[in-house]
Write a protein that holds these residues in place. Structure first.
Motif, short mmCIF file in Angstrom:
data_model
loop_
_atom_site.label_atom_id
_atom_site.label_comp_id
_atom_site.label_asym_id
_atom_site.label_seq_id
_atom_site.Cartn_x
_atom_site.Cartn_y
_atom_site.Cartn_z
N VAL A 53 0.86 -1.09 0.23
CA VAL A 53 0.13 -0.12 0.46
C VAL A 53 1.00 1.60 0.04
N LYS A 54 0.56 2.41 -0.62
CA LYS A 54 0.99 2.84 -0.70
C LYS A 54 0.63 4.54 0.51
N ILE A 55 1.51 4.80 1.06
CA ILE A 55 0.91 5.52 2.26
C ILE A 55 1.60 6.65 2.32
N HIS A 56 0.88 8.07 3.43
CA HIS A 56 1.79 9.21 3.79
C HIS A 56 2.48 8.67 4.98
N PHE A 70 5.70 15.70 3.82
CA PHE A 70 5.29 14.23 3.88
C PHE A 70 5.34 13.93 2.35
N VAL A 71 6.40 12.61 3.29
CA VAL A 71 6.66 11.97 1.66
C VAL A 71 5.70 10.91 1.41
N TYR A 72 5.70 10.09 0.61
CA TYR A 72 5.41 9.33 -0.08
C TYR A 72 6.04 8.00 -0.25
N ARG A 73 5.59 6.86 0.71
CA ARG A 73 6.58 4.98 0.68
C ARG A 73 5.28 3.93 0.37
N THR A 74 6.35 2.80 0.17
CA THR A 74 5.31 1.70 -0.20
C THR A 74 5.34 0.81 1.10
N LEU A 75 4.29 0.39 1.73
CA LEU A 75 5.19 -0.82 3.04
C LEU A 75 3.60 -1.79 2.55
N PRO A 76 4.37 -3.22 3.29
CA PRO A 76 3.51 -4.16 2.77
C PRO A 76 2.30 -3.86 3.49
N PHE A 77 0.68 -4.07 3.62
CA PHE A 77 -0.54 -3.79 4.71
C PHE A 77 -0.09 -3.96 5.66
N ASP A 78 0.03 -4.88 5.83
CA ASP A 78 0.28 -5.92 7.57
C ASP A 78 1.25 -5.00 8.53
N VAL A 79 2.48 -4.75 7.66
CA VAL A 79 3.61 -3.80 8.77
C VAL A 79 2.69 -2.69 8.45
N PHE A 80 2.44 -1.96 7.97
CA PHE A 80 1.86 -0.49 7.90
C PHE A 80 0.64 -0.88 9.02
N LEU A 94 12.22 8.41 9.22
CA LEU A 94 12.20 10.01 9.18
C LEU A 94 12.13 10.61 10.03
N SER A 95 11.14 9.24 11.00
CA SER A 95 11.73 9.87 12.33
C SER A 95 10.79 8.95 13.15
N GLU A 96 11.88 8.29 14.48
CA GLU A 96 10.40 7.32 15.46
C GLU A 96 9.73 7.55 15.53
N ASP A 97 8.38 8.67 16.02
CA ASP A 97 7.67 9.73 16.28
C ASP A 97 7.20 10.03 14.99
N GLU A 98 7.27 9.18 13.71
CA GLU A 98 6.37 9.28 12.92
C GLU A 98 4.78 9.32 12.38
N LYS A 99 4.42 10.20 11.96
CA LYS A 99 2.86 9.19 11.64
C LYS A 99 2.30 8.98 10.19
N TYR A 100 1.67 8.20 10.43
CA TYR A 100 1.05 7.30 8.38
C TYR A 100 -0.01 6.99 8.78
N TYR A 101 -0.42 7.71 6.87
CA TYR A 101 -1.81 7.88 6.87
C TYR A 101 -1.75 7.11 5.65
N LEU A 102 -3.12 6.51 5.80
CA LEU A 102 -3.15 5.46 4.21
C LEU A 102 -4.88 5.96 3.71
N ARG A 103 -4.57 6.75 2.14
CA ARG A 103 -6.17 6.72 1.71
C ARG A 103 -6.25 5.44 0.62
N SER A 104 -6.90 4.74 1.20
CA SER A 104 -6.78 3.86 -0.38
C SER A 104 -7.02 4.73 -1.36
N VAL A 105 -6.38 4.26 -2.88
CA VAL A 105 -6.76 4.54 -4.29
C VAL A 105 -6.91 3.18 -5.15
#
Length: 310
Positions: A53-56, A70-80, A94-105
Motif C-alpha cells: 500500500v502507498k502511504i503518507h 510528508f513523503v509517500y512510501r510503500t509498505l506491505p499492508f500488515d507491516v503498515f 523519517l523519525s521514531e515518532d513519525e505519523k502514518y496515513y493511508l487513503r486507499s486509491v
C-alpha cells in the motif's frame, strides 16, 4: 457549535428530514456489520496479508498538502497496520515518532476510483455501508487508516459523503461553504493548518469563520454535505471508511476526477471565464479597473449569491 447527533435514523428519515437541509450531522446507532468489533490490529494485519500500500509519512502531526510536508512510501499492508498502531517506531522512514496515513486509491490512481470491495475485498465483507442514496449515485468507498495524533488539512469535496468511523476516535472541525472567504483557500484546501491556534496576523479574517465540531467514536457516521470544509484529527489510531456519492446529475462532474474533489465542469469553466475577464480589465488604467471590478462584484452578488444566508 456542536453538531446535532441523531440516533437510529432510517433511510427514509434521513432523506426526508436530514438530507434536504444540507447541514452536517452525526448519525449514531447505525447498522455497520461486524467491522466495529472485528477490526482489531491483529485481525486487520492478517486479513489482507502483505499486499503493498502507498502511504503518507509525516514527521509532524499536522499534515500540510500545500507545502507537502510528508513523503509517500510503500509498505506491505500488515507491516503498515502495525506501524500505524504504534506510537514509537523501531523501524521508520523519517523519525521514531513519525505519523502514518493511508487513503486507499484505485489500481491506477489516475483512472480508477477507490472501492473497498476491490482493494480490500476481505475487509469489505465485514462492513455494511449505509446506502442512504441510490445505487447508481455511488462514486467511491475510501478506506482510511491513521496514526494517533495525525491531523489532516482543511479541505472540501464536491460530492456528499458519509465518514464512517469504524474503530478509534476522531475530532472533526467543519466550516460552512458560505465561510469560504475567511478560509484563505488555495484550490480546495485552506492555508490555515492550525485551526485551534491560527496565526491571526497572517490570517486575520479566519476569526469570522463559524466553527462546527464533533467527536466521532467507533460506529458513528458523519454526514458531510458537498462543499462543507472539514479538518480531521485522529485522537487514537483508527480505521474509517468514506463513502462518496453523486448528489448532482452524473454529467455535472469532471470525468477525470477519481478523488471526488475536482470542481464541477461548469464551475471550472466559469472560473476560467472570470480569469479571462480580469485579464481584460488590465487593459484599463487603475481608476477605471477599480470601478468596473466593483461593478462586476455587484453583478455576481445580484445574479449568483443565495439570498437566504443569514
Amino acid at each position: 457549535v456542536p453538531l446535532p447527533r441523531l440516533v437510529g435514523v432510517t433511510r427514509e428519515q434521513f432523506l426526508r428530514d436530514v438530507y434536504p437541509r444540507r447541514k452536517p450531522v452525526v448519525l449514531k446507532g447505525m447498522e455497520l456489520g461486524t467491522c466495529t468489533t472485528k477490526w482489531t490490529v491483529d485481525y486487520l494485519s492478517q486479513a489482507e496479508g502483505s499486499k503493498e500500500v502507498k502511504i503518507h509519512v509525516s514527521a509532524v502531526p499536522q499534515m500540510d498538502f500545500l507545502s507537502k510536508n510528508f513523503v509517500y512510501r510503500t509498505l506491505p499492508f500488515d507491516v503498515f497496520v502495525r506501524r500505524a498502531a504504534e506510537v514509537k517506531h523501531k523501524e521508520y522512514f523519517l523519525s521514531e515518532d513519525e505519523k502514518y496515513y493511508l487513503r486507499s486509491v484505485g489500481e491506477d490512481a489516475r483512472k480508477d476510483i477507490a472501492d473497498i470491495r476491490k482493494q480490500f475485498p476481505i475487509l469489505a465483507e465485514d462492513i455494511q455501508i449505509p446506502e442512504y442514496f441510490e445505487k447508481e449515485q455511488f462514486f467511491s468507498s475510501v478506506f482510511r487508516m491513521s496514526s494517533a495524533g495525525l491531523q489532516l488539512w482543511t479541505h472540501y469535496d464536491v460530492m456528499d459523503n458519509f465518514l464512517i468511523q469504524v474503530t478509534g476516535k476522531k475530532r472533526v472541525v467543519l466550516y460552512s461553504p458560505q465561510d469560504a472567504p475567511y478560509l484563505y483557500l488555495s484550490g480546495t484546501k485552506s492555508e490555515v493548518l492550525d485551526v485551534d491556534n491560527p496565526d491571526l496576523e497572517k490570517y486575520p479574517l479566519f476569526v469570522k469563520a463559524k466553527r462546527y465540531q464533533c467527536f466521532l467514536e467507533a460506529g458513528d457516521v458523519l454526514f458531510i454535505p458537498a462543499l462543507w470544509f472539514h479538518n480531521v484529527i485522529s485522537e487514537e489510531f483508527g480505521v474509517a471508511l468514506n463513502v462518496f456519492w453523486k448528489h448532482l446529475p452524473a454529467e455535472s462532474y469532471d470525468k477525470s476526477d477519481t478523488y471526488g474533489n475536482k470542481d464541477p465542469t461548469a464551475a471550472s469553466r466559469a472560473i476560467q471565464i472570470l480569469d479571462r475577464a480580469l485579464k481584460t480589465l488590465e487593459e484599463l488604467p487603475e481608476e477605471y479597473r477599480d470601478f468596473y471590478a466593483r461593478r462586476m462584484v455587484l453583478r455576481i452578488q445580484e445574479k449568483a449569491y443565495r439570498n437566504d444566508y443569514g
